[in-house]
Structures are given as C-alpha cells and as structure tokens.
Write a protein that holds these residues in place. Structure first.
Motif, PDB file in Angstrom:
ATOM      1  N   ALA A 260       0.986  -0.647   0.378  1.00  0.00           N
ATOM      2  CA  ALA A 260       0.238  -0.023   0.027  1.00  0.00           C
ATOM      3  C   ALA A 260       0.640   1.747  -0.058  1.00  0.00           C
ATOM      4  O   ALA A 260       2.475   0.808   0.308  1.00  0.00           O
ATOM      5  CB  ALA A 260      -0.644   0.172   0.499  1.00  0.00           C
ATOM      6  N   SER A 261       0.030   2.248  -0.343  1.00  0.00           N
ATOM      7  CA  SER A 261       0.826   3.689  -0.599  1.00  0.00           C
ATOM      8  C   SER A 261       1.271   4.250   0.977  1.00  0.00           C
ATOM      9  O   SER A 261       0.252   3.557   1.924  1.00  0.00           O
ATOM     10  CB  SER A 261       0.377   4.507  -1.296  1.00  0.00           C
TER      11      SER A 261
ATOM     12  N   SER B  12      -3.842   5.147   0.046  1.00  0.00           N
ATOM     13  CA  SER B  12      -4.827   5.363  -0.385  1.00  0.00           C
ATOM     14  C   SER B  12      -5.288   4.855  -1.952  1.00  0.00           C
ATOM     15  O   SER B  12      -5.922   4.674  -2.037  1.00  0.00           O
ATOM     16  CB  SER B  12      -4.455   7.102  -1.469  1.00  0.00           C
ATOM     17  N   VAL B  13      -4.122   3.843  -1.856  1.00  0.00           N
ATOM     18  CA  VAL B  13      -3.403   2.485  -3.259  1.00  0.00           C
ATOM     19  C   VAL B  13      -2.925   1.370  -2.435  1.00  0.00           C
ATOM     20  O   VAL B  13      -1.883   1.635  -1.625  1.00  0.00           O
ATOM     21  CB  VAL B  13      -2.448   3.536  -3.953  1.00  0.00           C
TER      22      VAL B  13
ATOM     23  N   THR C  69      -8.865   3.782  -3.023  1.00  0.00           N
ATOM     24  CA  THR C  69      -9.369   3.857  -1.456  1.00  0.00           C
ATOM     25  C   THR C  69     -10.342   5.058  -1.669  1.00  0.00           C
ATOM     26  O   THR C  69      -9.860   5.978  -2.544  1.00  0.00           O
ATOM     27  CB  THR C  69      -8.666   3.960  -0.049  1.00  0.00           C
ATOM     28  N   ALA C  70     -11.508   5.476  -0.933  1.00  0.00           N
ATOM     29  CA  ALA C  70     -11.829   6.519  -0.803  1.00  0.00           C
ATOM     30  C   ALA C  70     -10.700   7.667  -0.393  1.00  0.00           C
ATOM     31  O   ALA C  70     -10.870   8.432  -1.558  1.00  0.00           O
ATOM     32  CB  ALA C  70     -13.152   6.763   0.494  1.00  0.00           C
ATOM     33  N   ALA C  71      -9.915   7.161  -0.235  1.00  0.00           N
ATOM     34  CA  ALA C  71      -8.957   8.364  -0.068  1.00  0.00           C
ATOM     35  C   ALA C  71      -8.009   8.818  -1.202  1.00  0.00           C
ATOM     36  O   ALA C  71      -8.084  10.538  -1.153  1.00  0.00           O
ATOM     37  CB  ALA C  71      -8.103   8.561   1.165  1.00  0.00           C
ATOM     38  N   ALA C  72      -8.299   7.970  -2.102  1.00  0.00           N
ATOM     39  CA  ALA C  72      -7.824   8.461  -3.497  1.00  0.00           C
ATOM     40  C   ALA C  72      -7.856   9.366  -4.063  1.00  0.00           C
ATOM     41  O   ALA C  72      -7.576  10.164  -4.830  1.00  0.00           O
ATOM     42  CB  ALA C  72      -7.460   7.144  -3.971  1.00  0.00           C
TER      43      ALA C  72
ATOM     44  N   GLN D  84      -0.633  13.622  -6.697  1.00  0.00           N
ATOM     45  CA  GLN D  84       0.091  12.468  -5.877  1.00  0.00           C
ATOM     46  C   GLN D  84      -0.195  10.796  -5.975  1.00  0.00           C
ATOM     47  O   GLN D  84       0.057  10.122  -5.890  1.00  0.00           O
ATOM     48  CB  GLN D  84      -0.576  13.534  -4.675  1.00  0.00           C
ATOM     49  N   LEU D  85      -1.356  11.131  -6.170  1.00  0.00           N
ATOM     50  CA  LEU D  85      -1.962   9.715  -6.540  1.00  0.00           C
ATOM     51  C   LEU D  85      -1.198   8.790  -7.687  1.00  0.00           C
ATOM     52  O   LEU D  85      -1.197   7.564  -7.524  1.00  0.00           O
ATOM     53  CB  LEU D  85      -3.645  10.067  -7.453  1.00  0.00           C
ATOM     54  N   SER D  86      -0.689   9.673  -8.724  1.00  0.00           N
ATOM     55  CA  SER D  86       0.018   9.057  -9.062  1.00  0.00           C
ATOM     56  C   SER D  86       1.283   8.677  -9.016  1.00  0.00           C
ATOM     57  O   SER D  86       1.566   7.167  -8.742  1.00  0.00           O
ATOM     58  CB  SER D  86       0.397   9.062 -10.678  1.00  0.00           C
ATOM     59  N   ARG D  87       1.652   9.270  -7.581  1.00  0.00           N
ATOM     60  CA  ARG D  87       3.021   8.642  -7.315  1.00  0.00           C
ATOM     61  C   ARG D  87       2.640   8.065  -5.950  1.00  0.00           C
ATOM     62  O   ARG D  87       3.856   7.163  -5.779  1.00  0.00           O
ATOM     63  CB  ARG D  87       3.913   9.994  -6.565  1.00  0.00           C
ATOM     64  N   SER D  88       1.750   7.872  -5.245  1.00  0.00           N
ATOM     65  CA  SER D  88       1.540   7.301  -4.092  1.00  0.00           C
ATOM     66  C   SER D  88       0.861   5.477  -4.953  1.00  0.00           C
ATOM     67  O   SER D  88       1.475   4.615  -4.543  1.00  0.00           O
ATOM     68  CB  SER D  88      -0.218   7.270  -3.919  1.00  0.00           C
TER      69      SER D  88
END
Length: 144
Positions: free
Chosen positions: A49-50, A54-55, A71-74, A81-85
């Motif tokens: 997981a990140s 979130s991932v 996840t909902a946090a994503a 930030q999402l792509s980095r995660s």
C-alpha cells in the motif's frame, strides 16, 4: 586383452555406472523440487500500500501489476500525488516479490551448484549450466 585389463575395464565401467546412477538420482530429486518452486512462483502474489493508504496494489512474482485498488482517500488526492502513490506502492510490492522469488530460488540454485554434471563424466552430454544460468539471472533480475 588379458584378464587384468578386462577386470580393470569392468571396474571402470562399474564406477562410471555408479556415478551416472548418482547423477540420475540427483536429477530426479531436483526435478521434483524445481516443479514445486515453479508452482510457487506461478501463484506468488505480493501486496503493498502507499504510505497514505490511498492505493493498494498486488503484483506477481515478476513484479507485474495484477490488481490495483483505490481507497476513498485516493479520490481526494491531486493527480500528481495519486500517480506517485501508485508508483510507490507498485515499486514496494515489486521489491517484496523479488525478495520472495530470490528466497524461493536460492536453495534450488545452491543445490544445482553442488550437483554433479553429466559433462563431468561424458564431455558431450547435456549440461546443468543452462539451468544454473537461469537461476543466477533470476536472482539478479530487478523488478519490472
């Protein structure tokens, strides 16, 4: 050919036969072990997981992404930030998969190094070198 020469040849023949029988037995034992390891590698899956959770990802033994969960946090993350995660989680899972693969392959590779080879007795016989090379390469392989 006299009696002593025939006895010498018979003795050498018996010695070679015993060596070949030992090698055949070692091959049979190793074949079973290799099948087990390949089966484990085919089903190996590693999750990570990140850091912000979130991932969540799953990769196979080669580090190839097989599942991605956001996840909902994503949803609240900026795209960068999402792509980095996602990348961080995949890399962490791939690193774990590589370590697990090395752990599974290490005993087999060590056994292969210690096994006698047909070429030790018969120069033109098939060799274990291809299998040994595969396991050395597999242990040095970096995650995808």
């Amino acid at each position: 050919m006299d009696r002593w020469q025939r006895e010498g040849l018979r003795s050498a023949n018996n010695g070679m036969r015993n060596q070949l029988e030992d090698i055949r037995y070692a091959y049979e034992q190793q074949q079973t072990r290799l099948s087990e390891v390949y089966g484990q590698l085919e089903t190996l899956r590693t999750q990570a997981a990140s850091p912000d959770r979130s991932v969540e990802v799953t990769v196979d033994a080669d580090g190839v992404l097989t599942d991605l969960r956001l996840t909902a946090a994503a949803i609240q993350c900026p795209p960068e930030q999402l792509s980095r995660s996602i990348v961080d989680a995949v890399q962490a899972a791939a690193l774990r998969a590589r370590q697990q693969t090395e752990d599974l392959a290490a005993p087999v590779a060590a056994d292969l190094e210690d096994m006698p080879d047909f070429t030790d007795i018969i120069p033109d016989a098939p060799s274990l070198d291809d299998i040994r090379t595969f396991f050395r390469a597999d242990q040095k392989k970096s995650p995808s």
